[in-house]
Design a protein around this motif. Sequence first.
Motif, short mmCIF file in Angstrom:
data_model
loop_
_atom_site.label_atom_id
_atom_site.label_comp_id
_atom_site.label_asym_id
_atom_site.label_seq_id
_atom_site.Cartn_x
_atom_site.Cartn_y
_atom_site.Cartn_z
N PRO A 95 0.94 -1.00 -0.08
CA PRO A 95 -0.14 -0.02 0.20
C PRO A 95 0.87 1.26 -0.03
O PRO A 95 1.88 1.12 0.36
N ARG A 96 0.27 2.34 -0.65
CA ARG A 96 0.97 3.55 -0.60
C ARG A 96 1.08 4.21 0.79
O ARG A 96 -0.16 4.28 1.48
N GLU B 248 -5.28 17.43 6.67
CA GLU B 248 -4.91 17.06 5.08
C GLU B 248 -5.79 15.89 4.57
O GLU B 248 -6.02 14.91 5.23
N ALA B 249 -6.25 16.38 3.37
CA ALA B 249 -7.07 15.11 2.72
C ALA B 249 -6.07 14.19 2.36
O ALA B 249 -4.91 14.37 1.59
N ILE B 250 -6.27 12.84 2.51
CA ILE B 250 -5.46 11.81 2.05
C ILE B 250 -6.01 11.54 0.82
O ILE B 250 -5.13 11.38 -0.11
N GLU C 151 -5.09 0.59 -2.82
CA GLU C 151 -6.12 1.07 -4.02
C GLU C 151 -6.72 -0.26 -4.28
O GLU C 151 -7.88 0.00 -4.93
N GLU C 152 -6.22 -1.41 -4.30
CA GLU C 152 -6.82 -2.39 -4.75
C GLU C 152 -8.07 -2.88 -3.96
O GLU C 152 -9.34 -2.98 -4.22
N SER C 153 -7.86 -2.84 -2.40
CA SER C 153 -8.97 -3.56 -1.53
C SER C 153 -9.60 -2.39 -1.19
O SER C 153 -10.60 -2.32 -0.25
N LYS C 154 -9.34 -0.80 -1.55
CA LYS C 154 -9.99 0.42 -1.12
C LYS C 154 -10.07 0.53 0.40
O LYS C 154 -11.11 0.66 0.98
N GLY D 258 0.32 11.21 11.21
CA GLY D 258 0.68 9.93 11.19
C GLY D 258 1.00 9.43 9.78
O GLY D 258 1.20 10.31 8.90
N LEU D 259 1.14 8.16 9.62
CA LEU D 259 1.51 7.56 8.29
C LEU D 259 0.24 7.05 7.76
O LEU D 259 -0.58 6.00 8.41
N ALA D 260 -0.19 7.48 6.62
CA ALA D 260 -1.69 7.09 6.18
C ALA D 260 -1.29 5.97 5.07
O ALA D 260 -0.30 6.40 4.39
#
Lengths: 241, 244
Positions: free
Chosen positions: B6-7, B15-17, B49-52, B43-45
């Motif tokens: 994951p990214r 902040e918008a993720i 994208e695959e499993s949304k 934090g680290l978001a």
Amino acid sequence: MEKPRLIREDGLRHDGRRPNELRPIKISVGVLNKASGSALVEYGATKILAAVHGPREIPLRHLLLPDRAIIRCRYHMLTFSTHERKSPAPSRREIELSKVIRESLEPVVMTEMFPRTAIDIFIEVINADGGTRTASVTAASLALADAGIPMRDIVVGVAVGKVNNVLVLDIDEVEDMFGEADMPVAVAPSLGMITLLQLNGVLTRDEFVEALKLALEGANQIYRLAREALRNSYLKVRVEE
Amino acid sequence: METQEPRRVLVVPGEAIVEGDYKISTPNFIIKVGSKYIATVVGLAQVNEESKELSLIPLEGCYVPQVDDLVIGYVMDVGVTSWEVDIRAPFTATLYAVDFLGRPVNPAREDLGDYLAVGDTILAKVEVFERNRGPILTTKGKGLGKIVHGTVVEISPVKVARVIGRKGSMHQLLEGETGCEVIVARNGRILVRCPNKELEEIVIMAILKIEREAHIPGLTDRVKEFIIREKVKRGLIGGETKTD
């Protein structure tokens, strides 16, 4: 003190800034290690230190709320922060500013996550050169973020003033003292929310609209710096070899 | 460098993720405003994208109790039928005598201070935690109860996940490399029991190193190297010491 020339012939302000220019801003986050969170914010010569404790249980149980945390805020000026010694006892002005700053932060802090607790914010003005309440709002919200207290947005403060019939951004002490109007604004930019708006002096309707626009522009600039400072406090930590 | 599917991005409050429709696995730290997902803490978001799926690992914050969490607490007060325990949360926890002793107590006959006194350390689990009451602990379970030996190290509660590691890898490394018993409690208190003082020092230093460098990738390898180097320095194993 004699009234200086607030707007020079070349259109610049007494300190050489353009009307829509901020003072140099310095922000550092996590400067104290005993507090849960802290921040040091400088708007030009104005220097503010904010520390956050909590959320925590407090002995004064009657103050606590069953559904959310309470925020307690103390704005205080150090004795050496002004030209003449400031009495360390809380003045009428400081009590009022504590309330105003607290109310500017309450809408963004997710207090409902910590029922029956208190979040304490301590703000010390180290050096006062105008705009202490707006710098305090910025410092306090960064200290809250540093404490890891969930917030919907970071709140930043900036003041707009009117001097010699010119609207100017981020006024300092001299401009505040000799100017015609002073309007501190606190903004949560991502949410598009204004959480503090005061106006001292007289502005026409058109001037007010213009002044608010100027304040929002300034707030956005400070907001970028604030986010950057918060991020940098992590990127700075390097791997020890 | 660790390879991450994951990214991962460093975010700050407000902040918008991402935009769109995602499943949030950490609801306390992400809110949805309009179509945007907004972070509420530093934090680290993680965006998958695959499993949304969307999650946020906070880098700062206090311990918020959850049912079934393993915690290490210090007894703060002895009551008539219960103890008050500090578990580093915004709320004081309660441990009932019935639970700890496993039998009904008669407050007129016995003093709970005889079993657990102020300052005693306990290993417990959070049994109940509701919004209108403080957390209630239980010591029923294997290994739970009063702690009589070992050392407790305190780290920030949000870094606990790093000390455990993915599928317990870091925890296994700490125990395997040093031969110490390491019990990681969710509230950021870590109990270490070691065969000797040198190893104890090494484990504690390693844990503190993990806390400091929690957000930098490649942590497991660095910690492993660190432990080996410290062991060589103390003459516990042979090898050359690199001078720092």
